[in-house]
Design an enzyme around this catalytic site. Sequence first.
Site, mmCIF file in Angstrom:
data_model
loop_
_atom_site.group_PDB
_atom_site.id
_atom_site.type_symbol
_atom_site.label_atom_id
_atom_site.label_comp_id
_atom_site.label_asym_id
_atom_site.label_seq_id
_atom_site.Cartn_x
_atom_site.Cartn_y
_atom_site.Cartn_z
ATOM 1 N N LYS A 121 10.413 92.047 60.595
ATOM 2 C CA LYS A 121 9.575 92.486 61.885
ATOM 3 C C LYS A 121 7.487 91.294 61.943
ATOM 4 O O LYS A 121 7.863 90.597 62.870
ATOM 5 C CB LYS A 121 8.419 93.880 61.804
ATOM 6 C CG LYS A 121 9.691 94.368 62.865
ATOM 7 C CD LYS A 121 8.606 95.673 63.129
ATOM 8 C CE LYS A 121 9.436 96.928 61.641
ATOM 9 N NZ LYS A 121 9.239 98.223 62.203
ATOM 10 N N ARG B 22 20.871 96.866 54.196
ATOM 11 C CA ARG B 22 20.878 96.543 55.548
ATOM 12 C C ARG B 22 21.387 95.844 55.864
ATOM 13 O O ARG B 22 22.404 95.661 55.895
ATOM 14 C CB ARG B 22 19.462 95.186 55.072
ATOM 15 C CG ARG B 22 18.105 95.507 54.482
ATOM 16 C CD ARG B 22 17.340 94.481 54.290
ATOM 17 N NE ARG B 22 16.735 94.223 55.539
ATOM 18 C CZ ARG B 22 14.989 94.597 55.918
ATOM 19 N NH1 ARG B 22 14.246 96.052 54.975
ATOM 20 N NH2 ARG B 22 15.040 94.370 57.025
ATOM 21 N N GLU C 232 8.764 102.486 61.604
ATOM 22 C CA GLU C 232 7.138 101.934 61.341
ATOM 23 C C GLU C 232 6.512 101.540 62.773
ATOM 24 O O GLU C 232 6.806 100.643 63.231
ATOM 25 C CB GLU C 232 6.197 101.634 60.368
ATOM 26 C CG GLU C 232 4.439 100.988 60.164
ATOM 27 C CD GLU C 232 4.241 100.526 59.218
ATOM 28 O OE1 GLU C 232 5.030 99.641 58.026
ATOM 29 O OE2 GLU C 232 3.121 100.401 59.051
#
Length: 596
Positions: free
Chosen positions: A272, A262, A36
Amino acid sequence: MSESTTSAGDFIADTVKADNESGLYSGRVQTRFPPEPNGYLHIGHAKAITADFGIAEQFGGTCNLRFDDTNPDTEETEYVESIIDDIEWLGFHPNQVFYASDYFEALYTWAEELITKGLAYVDDQDQETIQTQRGGFGKPGVESPYRERTIEENMDLFRRMRAGEYADGARVLRAKIDMQSDNMQLRDPVMYRIRRGFHHRTGDTWVIYPTYDWAHGQSDALEGVTHSMCTLEFVTNRPLYDWYLSHLELPYEKPQQLEFARLELTHTVTSKRKLRQLIEDGIVDGWDDPRMPTLQGLRRRGYPATAIRAFCAHIGINKTNSRHTLEELESFVRTELNRSAQRRMAVIRPLKLVIDNWPTEDGRTIGEARDAGDSPVPITTWFDINNNPENPADGTRRVPFTGELWIEQDDFAEVPPPKFFRLSVGREVRLRGAFLVTATEVIKDAEGNLLEVRATYDPASEGGNAPDGRKVKSTMHWVSATHGLDAEVRLYERLFSTEVPGETTGDPLDDLTENSVEVLAAKVEPALAPGDGVTPGQAGVEPGQAGVEPGQVSVEPGQVVQFERLGYFAADSRTPMLFHRTVGLRDEWATLQRKS
Ligand code: ATP
Ligand code: MG
């Protein structure tokens, strides 16, 4: 790319192999990396990138970059550009670059298809009510009073949603699945919300935006993705991913979602949102601050892309979440830099060393001249010093030596503690590649601060070895005070003092290291000057002399060199004569391994 970036035996590779054998996708392998564009990529993304591109490469397939840009509020072109740049820097080349926003029309058409099939409805309730009605695990869901609207009514309302007839948040489109499902994702998930916001690519063409779940699988399907990899938190989204796809006419075979763990690192956050907060709170200077775990930050810090890739290949694609130590990543960085980085000498906490018996231009020694109250120019001599002992092909460079030098404050002790073998009065040490010197006295100011150390050198020890073979215990680096250049050097600590930032309080920012950067005024050898075609400090050296061709001995912006005995340092990409310490020389990971 030549080297393989994933280890064989990964469970995803096994799945792809099995699919190829069964002919599920007729041997086609297509993956995508779907960021994104709402921030910069970080070290965690490097793992996803390595997995996505690595699997495609391993099976002769393709990997595309797809911007998952379905939220107009947070996405910006700046992020799009940095993401493209970071992926290329890592050494991967997307087959094609796509945007989920390119599919807004196709997604809309598919949404109408679900309405037509009686599988989606417009709900007039607000987000909060919908959320409450969703219930929870073991808690039944409550069906919306709008759930049984007719197909015609739903179609009319949905078209009017698109046309902009309703306020933001007034209505949503939901999939009609199962309000009693054990999987909360299947309790009539929202597909579209009304949101007036300027989208970085579609501007204000749209006032309705698809949710992640509605956009993601369908984008995969439109592109012909076969294996859609994501991180483990999406496991519960997989049934929804499959549900949508199974109710639509697809242009290719149905893609499948595969989840892997992850990447988390000790002393590091990879969210983020948290990284943005560090910038907004002024704790770091920006996304490319050398303390940031962003790819821009790591790159500015001097981490080679090859080291990051080697690290990702080493940790592999696994199925259980775990936290790797930062020391482990640093070990890969050090291994790579040891091979590739040129050696240089720099003194980061300078102390003056004056060699009394060194000759000056008028024939007297520095000591004799000084005793007569004069200060003639000391003679300069040049030493050829290896650029990288690991790589003889890197050759040598000429380093100026004279009777006034900088040495590290840490390399001298007035009262040497036990096991201190570096310089002290009466002791002989080797100045790397130059001469053996013995300290004779210290000079202090009125307040008793050490100003300089006086010494004598042995003229027979040229190159750093005594002809009689006598042993000296220490070899120290040095910089000629006459030729040395001023530089700013920044040493970094971990940004977070605890291994798992925020573990105790829930907020990583509670665990910030108090001072994570130390700024020092250093003296560096002339070969650390920026590469502008001139070699400062070497005027008067005959042209053509080895190692002094213009521009040959210099550093380029972003180049990483080893400061002997001090670690690896990256020349800043923007500011000349600014160096960031990438890592120290000691391999702490190897030490940890030996202990365990
Ligand atoms: P954040 O939560 O920090 O915003 P994100 O997961 O939303 O991160 P995306 O831009 O959506 O970030 O991520 C793109 C891809 O990278 C996704 O497939 C995501 O699963 C993967 N990814 C993100 N963080 C990590 C990580 N720490 N380790 C491995 N893969 C990751
Ligand atoms: Mg995301």
